[in-house]
Write a protein that holds these residues in place. Structure first.
Motif, PDB file in Angstrom:
ATOM      1  N   LYS A  68       0.804  -1.210   0.000  1.00  0.00           N
ATOM      2  CA  LYS A  68       0.000   0.000   0.000  1.00  0.00           C
ATOM      3  C   LYS A  68       0.849   1.279   0.000  1.00  0.00           C
ATOM      4  N   ALA A  69       0.308   2.271  -0.686  1.00  0.00           N
ATOM      5  CA  ALA A  69       0.864   3.621  -0.602  1.00  0.00           C
ATOM      6  C   ALA A  69       0.199   4.384   0.528  1.00  0.00           C
ATOM      7  N   ASN A  70      -1.043   4.016   0.827  1.00  0.00           N
ATOM      8  CA  ASN A  70      -1.793   4.617   1.925  1.00  0.00           C
ATOM      9  C   ASN A  70      -2.707   3.539   2.489  1.00  0.00           C
ATOM     10  N   ILE A  71      -2.385   3.055   3.669  1.00  0.00           N
ATOM     11  CA  ILE A  71      -3.149   1.960   4.270  1.00  0.00           C
ATOM     12  C   ILE A  71      -4.508   2.433   4.740  1.00  0.00           C
ATOM     13  N   GLU A  72      -4.565   3.615   5.352  1.00  0.00           N
ATOM     14  CA  GLU A  72      -5.831   4.142   5.866  1.00  0.00           C
ATOM     15  C   GLU A  72      -6.865   4.295   4.754  1.00  0.00           C
ATOM     16  N   LYS A  73      -6.420   4.744   3.575  1.00  0.00           N
ATOM     17  CA  LYS A  73      -7.342   4.941   2.458  1.00  0.00           C
ATOM     18  C   LYS A  73      -7.364   3.748   1.502  1.00  0.00           C
ATOM     19  N   ASN A  74      -6.627   2.697   1.841  1.00  0.00           N
ATOM     20  CA  ASN A  74      -6.584   1.473   1.040  1.00  0.00           C
ATOM     21  C   ASN A  74      -6.141   1.751  -0.398  1.00  0.00           C
ATOM     22  N   ASP A  76      -3.372   1.259  -3.216  1.00  0.00           N
ATOM     23  CA  ASP A  76      -2.275   0.374  -3.573  1.00  0.00           C
ATOM     24  C   ASP A  76      -1.049   1.167  -4.023  1.00  0.00           C
ATOM     25  N   LEU A  77       0.105   0.623  -3.736  1.00  0.00           N
ATOM     26  CA  LEU A  77       1.351   1.179  -4.257  1.00  0.00           C
ATOM     27  C   LEU A  77       1.514   0.710  -5.703  1.00  0.00           C
ATOM     28  N   THR A  78       1.769   1.638  -6.619  1.00  0.00           N
ATOM     29  CA  THR A  78       1.945   1.297  -8.028  1.00  0.00           C
ATOM     30  C   THR A  78       3.321   1.736  -8.506  1.00  0.00           C
ATOM     31  N   ASN A  79       3.678   1.283  -9.701  1.00  0.00           N
ATOM     32  CA  ASN A  79       5.015   1.566 -10.234  1.00  0.00           C
ATOM     33  C   ASN A  79       5.254   3.042 -10.518  1.00  0.00           C
ATOM     34  N   GLU A  80       4.184   3.817 -10.711  1.00  0.00           N
ATOM     35  CA  GLU A  80       4.362   5.233 -11.017  1.00  0.00           C
ATOM     36  C   GLU A  80       4.331   6.112  -9.781  1.00  0.00           C
ATOM     37  N   MET A  81       4.132   5.516  -8.610  1.00  0.00           N
ATOM     38  CA  MET A  81       4.072   6.303  -7.384  1.00  0.00           C
ATOM     39  C   MET A  81       5.465   6.632  -6.863  1.00  0.00           C
ATOM     40  N   SER A 249       9.185  12.040 -15.010  1.00  0.00           N
ATOM     41  CA  SER A 249       8.066  12.925 -14.661  1.00  0.00           C
ATOM     42  C   SER A 249       7.528  12.698 -13.254  1.00  0.00           C
ATOM     43  N   HIS A 250       7.940  11.623 -12.611  1.00  0.00           N
ATOM     44  CA  HIS A 250       7.492  11.349 -11.240  1.00  0.00           C
ATOM     45  C   HIS A 250       8.629  11.557 -10.240  1.00  0.00           C
ATOM     46  N   THR A 251       9.562  12.441 -10.595  1.00  0.00           N
ATOM     47  CA  THR A 251      10.736  12.688  -9.767  1.00  0.00           C
ATOM     48  C   THR A 251      10.847  14.170  -9.442  1.00  0.00           C
ATOM     49  N   ALA A 252      11.038  14.476  -8.167  1.00  0.00           N
ATOM     50  CA  ALA A 252      11.187  15.870  -7.740  1.00  0.00           C
ATOM     51  C   ALA A 252      11.785  15.896  -6.339  1.00  0.00           C
ATOM     52  N   TRP A 253      12.366  17.029  -5.997  1.00  0.00           N
ATOM     53  CA  TRP A 253      12.929  17.209  -4.658  1.00  0.00           C
ATOM     54  C   TRP A 253      11.871  17.633  -3.648  1.00  0.00           C
ATOM     55  N   ARG A 254      10.715  18.085  -4.138  1.00  0.00           N
ATOM     56  CA  ARG A 254       9.671  18.569  -3.241  1.00  0.00           C
ATOM     57  C   ARG A 254       8.325  17.949  -3.608  1.00  0.00           C
ATOM     58  N   LYS A 255       7.595  17.539  -2.595  1.00  0.00           N
ATOM     59  CA  LYS A 255       6.299  16.904  -2.806  1.00  0.00           C
ATOM     60  C   LYS A 255       5.347  17.823  -3.553  1.00  0.00           C
ATOM     61  N   SER A 256       5.446  19.127  -3.317  1.00  0.00           N
ATOM     62  CA  SER A 256       4.550  20.097  -3.943  1.00  0.00           C
ATOM     63  C   SER A 256       4.673  20.116  -5.464  1.00  0.00           C
ATOM     64  N   GLU A 257       5.779  19.589  -5.996  1.00  0.00           N
ATOM     65  CA  GLU A 257       5.992  19.576  -7.442  1.00  0.00           C
ATOM     66  C   GLU A 257       5.411  18.329  -8.109  1.00  0.00           C
ATOM     67  N   LEU A 258       4.854  17.422  -7.314  1.00  0.00           N
ATOM     68  CA  LEU A 258       4.310  16.170  -7.833  1.00  0.00           C
ATOM     69  C   LEU A 258       2.803  16.109  -7.598  1.00  0.00           C
ATOM     70  N   ALA A 260       0.006  14.849  -5.765  1.00  0.00           N
ATOM     71  CA  ALA A 260      -0.046  14.302  -4.406  1.00  0.00           C
ATOM     72  C   ALA A 260      -0.661  12.912  -4.362  1.00  0.00           C
ATOM     73  N   GLU A 261      -1.549  12.613  -5.299  1.00  0.00           N
ATOM     74  CA  GLU A 261      -2.191  11.295  -5.333  1.00  0.00           C
ATOM     75  C   GLU A 261      -1.234  10.199  -5.786  1.00  0.00           C
ATOM     76  N   LEU A 262      -0.094  10.610  -6.334  1.00  0.00           N
ATOM     77  CA  LEU A 262       0.893   9.638  -6.806  1.00  0.00           C
ATOM     78  C   LEU A 262       2.174   9.680  -5.970  1.00  0.00           C
ATOM     79  N   VAL A 263       2.036  10.144  -4.726  1.00  0.00           N
ATOM     80  CA  VAL A 263       3.155  10.127  -3.784  1.00  0.00           C
ATOM     81  C   VAL A 263       2.788   9.208  -2.625  1.00  0.00           C
TER      82      VAL A 263
END
Length: 408
Positions: A68-74, A76-81, A249-258, A260-263
């Motif tokens: 999981k990428a987020n257990i509380e919200k169920n 799944d972790l995916t390859n693009e996350m 395209s899924h790479t950045a130093w700051r979360k704000s640049e991505l 959020a649903e794919l972090v």
């Protein structure tokens, strides 16, 4: 306060040792067998999730995410996350630094004080610190754990009342307001004798160039030098010279640049999610990226190492990036480590890459250019949180993808 940074470095070293082990591996010949093995490892683990990729003969032979990428919200972790890769971030400092060398800004022999707007001197040495000392962790700069974690901060807007957040705040002294020093101000404060965080104990008691002391702060200083000479913030510079050319395209130093649903959320363990955080010394370990993007990066690095690419750097500059820089083995270097390129670690089994361990993340990235093969694992959790079980699971994961990588 726990000796948490030392623990993370030990876990990272354990992962490196696992990757170099000579033990008999399970016989895994197909992607289907690897998938089944990794699924079993996930089910017995206490990780939020993890992603694995294997390259064979320069091609992607396996790439999949578990958990999981987020257990509380169920979710799944995916390859693009994207997730944090901790100290593997340093290899991106390396590529960026060699690009700056290629463009004529400095050389590995350049004294750092010829670039910096303030002086940095090892008080226990008359030898000036050169850029080559930073990239091999022989500058004499040492990380003070108590000070180092003061440069971390939970991002503004994140929930800080959770168990995980409270551990970060109370045990590690991490700030909770989103405020922190800039990279420049932290470097000046920690390394300049006029700085508020300066202490002579910020340096090893040995002449510059003679003692190995793995230093996050020394690594971030190299990124700051790039900022100065290029007149470009390091996050922007590295994006321009690495991420954009490789379409990461899924790479950045700051979360704000991505997106959020794919972090992915990071976890101490599956029951303890953590708030998102960053640090003033972000180049040393704050990169967010996905298994997809890291696979693209590894393929490019393999091609570059064997002289089949000049996409990011010239062939000569790629050789500079990877070639071993330590002419004499320094005191303190771990037995399993053979040498360093420009922040690229050579292990004694001939693989090159880096490992990573930080709050809520464990990762390994390494390849063998002679076989054009390599493997990546990104775990969104702390390996040590479940003790021996997690180390056992980690060993299973590493040995499984090693076996598949080696299979014909």
């Amino acid at each position: 306060m726990q000796t948490y940074l030392k623990t993370l470095l030990l876990i990272t070293l354990s992962l490196l040792i696992l990757s170099c082990s000579k033990e008999v591996l399970p016989q895994i010949n197909t992607a289907e067998e690897l998938d089944a093995s990794l699924q079993k490892s996930y089910e017995k683990s206490n990780f939020g999730g993890f992603s694995v990729a294997v390259i064979k003969n320069g091609e992607v032979a396996f790439q999949k995410s578990y958990g999981k990428a987020n257990i509380e919200k169920n979710i799944d972790l995916t390859n693009e996350m994207s997730m944090n890769i901790a100290s593997i971030s340093k290899v991106f400092i390396g590529v960026s630094l060699v690009k700056a060398i290629e463009d004529g800004y400095f050389t590995l022999e350049t004294p750092i004080n010829s670039i910096l707007p303030f002086e940095v001197n090892n008080p226990n040495s008359t030898q000036p610190i050169l850029i080559k000392h930073l990239i091999t962790h022989t500058s004499g700069i040492k990380d003070d754990e108590a000070v180092y974690f003061q440069n971390y901060s939970i991002l503004e807007g994140e929930t800080t009342s959770t168990k995980g957040a409270q551990r970060m705040i109370n045990e590690l002294g991490i700030q909770a307001n989103g405020n922190m020093l800039s990279l420049e101000d932290f470097m000046k404060s920690y390394l300049s004798t006029a700085g508020n965080l300066y202490n002579s104990s910020n340096f090893v008691n040995a002449p510059t160039g003679t003692e190995y002391s793995y230093s996050n702060i020394g690594s971030a200083l190299a990124a700051y030098l790039i900022e100065i000479v290029t007149k470009t913030p390091f996050d922007i510079y590295s994006k321009q010279v690495i991420f954009e050319p490789l379409q990461m395209s899924h790479t950045a130093w700051r979360k704000s640049e991505l997106n959020a649903e794919l972090v992915s959320t990071q976890f101490f363990d599956a029951e303890t999610p953590l708030p998102a955080y960053t640090m003033a010394t972000y180049p040393d370990g704050a990169l967010l990226t996905s298994i997809e993007d890291m696979t693209v990066f590894m393929q490019e690095m393999i091609k570059a190492k064997i002289g089949q690419s000049s996409l990011l750097l010239s062939k000569e500059s790629y050789q500079l990036l990877f070639d071993k820089k330590l002419e004499i083995r320094p005191n303190g270097i771990p037995d399993k480590e053979d040498n360093y390129g420009v922040f690229w670690l050579w292990s004694k089994n001939g693989r090159i890459g880096h490992t990573g361990g930080d709050i809520g993340t464990t990762a390994f990235f390494g390849f063998d250019a002679t076989t054009q093969s390599g493997s990546i694992v990104l775990i969104n959790s702390n390996v040590e949180e479940s003790g021996e079980l997690s180390l056992e699971v980690l060993s299973e994961i590493v040995n499984a993808y090693k076996s598949f990588e080696a299979a014909n």
